[in-house]
Design an enzyme around this catalytic site. Structure first.
Site, mmCIF file in Angstrom:
data_model
loop_
_atom_site.group_PDB
_atom_site.id
_atom_site.type_symbol
_atom_site.label_atom_id
_atom_site.label_comp_id
_atom_site.label_asym_id
_atom_site.label_seq_id
_atom_site.Cartn_x
_atom_site.Cartn_y
_atom_site.Cartn_z
ATOM 1 N N CYS A 57 -7.997 -28.422 5.639
ATOM 2 C CA CYS A 57 -6.709 -27.767 5.862
ATOM 3 C C CYS A 57 -5.865 -28.566 6.854
ATOM 4 O O CYS A 57 -6.362 -29.477 7.525
ATOM 5 C CB CYS A 57 -6.904 -26.320 6.331
ATOM 6 S SG CYS A 57 -7.179 -26.126 8.106
ATOM 7 N N ASP A 65 -8.094 -7.549 0.140
ATOM 8 C CA ASP A 65 -7.149 -7.808 1.226
ATOM 9 C C ASP A 65 -7.806 -7.391 2.525
ATOM 10 O O ASP A 65 -8.671 -6.524 2.533
ATOM 11 C CB ASP A 65 -5.873 -6.972 1.077
ATOM 12 C CG ASP A 65 -6.077 -5.559 1.602
ATOM 13 O OD1 ASP A 65 -6.725 -4.761 0.901
ATOM 14 O OD2 ASP A 65 -5.655 -5.266 2.736
ATOM 15 N N HIS A 77 -5.942 -22.010 9.510
ATOM 16 C CA HIS A 77 -7.300 -22.377 9.093
ATOM 17 C C HIS A 77 -8.046 -21.192 8.459
ATOM 18 O O HIS A 77 -8.658 -21.338 7.400
ATOM 19 C CB HIS A 77 -8.127 -22.937 10.259
ATOM 20 C CG HIS A 77 -9.577 -22.976 9.934
ATOM 21 N ND1 HIS A 77 -10.142 -23.982 9.184
ATOM 22 C CD2 HIS A 77 -10.561 -22.075 10.166
ATOM 23 C CE1 HIS A 77 -11.414 -23.705 8.983
ATOM 24 N NE2 HIS A 77 -11.703 -22.548 9.564
ATOM 25 N N CYS A 109 -7.376 -28.586 10.377
ATOM 26 C CA CYS A 109 -8.586 -29.389 10.554
ATOM 27 C C CYS A 109 -8.339 -30.882 10.362
ATOM 28 O O CYS A 109 -9.059 -31.702 10.917
ATOM 29 C CB CYS A 109 -9.688 -28.892 9.623
ATOM 30 S SG CYS A 109 -10.255 -27.248 10.099
ATOM 31 N N ASP A 118 0.865 -1.182 0.000
ATOM 32 C CA ASP A 118 0.000 0.000 0.000
ATOM 33 C C ASP A 118 0.905 1.237 0.000
ATOM 34 O O ASP A 118 2.127 1.116 -0.027
ATOM 35 C CB ASP A 118 -0.963 -0.032 1.191
ATOM 36 C CG ASP A 118 -0.235 0.017 2.529
ATOM 37 O OD1 ASP A 118 1.016 0.103 2.542
ATOM 38 O OD2 ASP A 118 -0.906 -0.026 3.567
ATOM 39 N N CYS A 129 -13.698 -28.749 6.307
ATOM 40 C CA CYS A 129 -12.432 -28.147 5.869
ATOM 41 C C CYS A 129 -11.345 -29.216 5.836
ATOM 42 O O CYS A 129 -11.268 -30.063 6.726
ATOM 43 C CB CYS A 129 -12.045 -27.032 6.832
ATOM 44 S SG CYS A 129 -10.482 -26.228 6.412
HETATM 45 ZN ZN LIG Z 1 -9.439 -25.848 8.411
#
Ligand SMILES: [Zn+2]
Length: 378
Positions: free
Chosen positions: A307, A267, A336, A310, A93, A305
């Site tokens: 990920c 963002d 996560h 998880c 930025d 999820c």
């Molecule tokens: Zn997750």
């Protein structure tokens, strides 16, 4: 040209765009979400983890890096990518937003902004030329023009003066930018909630032919319907062959609603900030893992999820870590949350490709609970 946009298609059910942005450090599919790494680090995540979760572009803050460690040190290290060991794209930025929001002792003049360092109290000056010099030293792939971001609500007369100054500053930024072949500079459309001023700002900035455009001055405290209305009339004012970036937006509903209105890039610190407070985004709404009811809950944060967090850790374990301020707990929740938003954008792109983003939005809002009265949002 350092930055180019490849348009793929528009969703027939909504106005959402599917595309690809090419940068000197790789390409990324749009719409996309950019994790925020304020001080050349996405707090608690390693660049390797960011890559693993599928992030291709991150954002860093010019104001903070200018003060600490100083852009000269980063330039000496070979630029921001080398300094932090990140090979993907980086957007910086302009520093303007932090100067306007962090610093109370500031004075806005035509030449730039005089203010005090929020850490040491030292007197500083940031101008279009200085913002370009710092970002040229950092070596980001996408730089942002130095603009004024007035608070919400702002009077029409003030906003008009501010928009005109931002246009003059944008011209000065283009002139001061030293590396247009390796760094792309985006213009920022301001104008608050006023359609006339958004038109004026978009007209001024698009005449300067930037390689991309941001819509600034939203997500500064206005109600969501105001943001959506402003996007509806501002987004079509921007060229179709350039990326469009909505600054500071990162709640799941706003990402979808922004994409529906033709936004390509987003963002926000939201997913990482709430993660360090023990709050997770899940496919069925927000989950505050600190809560006592999770002390014996051995399911993952989000059962839908896949990920790393998880697949391997339970709510009970993460709650225990977070309650005891163990760094590892914050790493797990941060991983996560970022993964959740990156995956959400992947689903959004898939839905655009298949002309069903409108249906996807309905299903997601229903499941997430956004359609309920008094739905808990972020
Ligand atoms: Zn997750």
């Amino acid at each position: 040209m350092a930055i180019t946009y490849e348009f793929i298609k528009t969703c027939r059910q909504t106005g959402a765009r599917l595309g690809k942005v090419h940068t000197p450090h790789g390409s990324f599919d749009t719409p996309t979400f950019m994790p925020v790494g304020t001080l050349a680090t996405v707090k608690t995540m390693s660049p390797e983890e960011l890559e693993q979760m599928g992030a291709n572009i991150i954002l860093s803050n010019t104001y903070h890096l200018w003060l600490r460690p100083g852009e000269d040190i980063i330039e000496e290290a070979g630029g921001l990518h080398k300094f932090m060991n990140w090979d993907g794209a980086i957007l910086t930025d302009s520093g303007g937003f932090q100067v306007f929001s962090l610093s109370d002792l500031r004075e806005i003049k035509e030449e730039g902004v005089h203010f005090r360092n929020h850490i040491s109290g030292e007197k500083l000056f940031l101008s279009p030329e200085k913002a370009m010099q710092i970002q040229n030293s950092l070596g980001s792939d996408i730089m942002m023009a130095f603009d004024e971001c007035p608070p919400y609500p702002a009077e029409f007369d003030y906003m008009k003066k501010s928009v005109e100054r931002t246009s003059r500053w944008a011209e000065r930024c283009l002139e001061a930018h030293q590396k247009p072949d390796s760094q792309g500079l985006f213009g920022i459309v301001q104008g608050g909630e006023y359609e006339e001023l958004r038109r004026q700002s978009a007209r001024d900035l698009t005449s300067l032919d930037f390689p991309g455009y941001a819509i600034g001055g939203l997500s500064v405290g206005e109600p969501k319907d105001v943001m959506n209305r402003v996007l509806e009339f501002t987004s079509p004012l921007l060229p179709e062959n350039k990326p469009r970036y909505l600054m500071g937006v990162g709640s799941p509903d706003s990402l979808i609603d922004g994409a529906v209105r033709g936004i390509d890039m987003f963002d926000c610190v939201l997913p990482t900030r709430i993660a360090r407070n023990g709050t997770c985004m899940t496919s069925v709404g927000r989950l505050v893992v600190r809560n006592a009811k999770f002390s014996r809950d051995f399911r993952p944060i989000d059962e839908h999820c896949d990920c790393h967090t998880c697949r391997n850790y339970s709510r009970a374990y993460i709650r225990h870590l977070v309650k005891n301020n163990e760094t590892f707990g914050f790493r797990l929740t941060t991983y996560h949350n970022l993964y959740f938003l990156l995956k959400l954008m992947e689903h959004v792109r898939e839905a655009i490709r298949e002309d069903r983003l409108g249906d996807f939005r309905e299903e997601f809002f229903e499941q997430y609970g956004f359609n309920k009265p008094n739905a808990k949002n972020f």
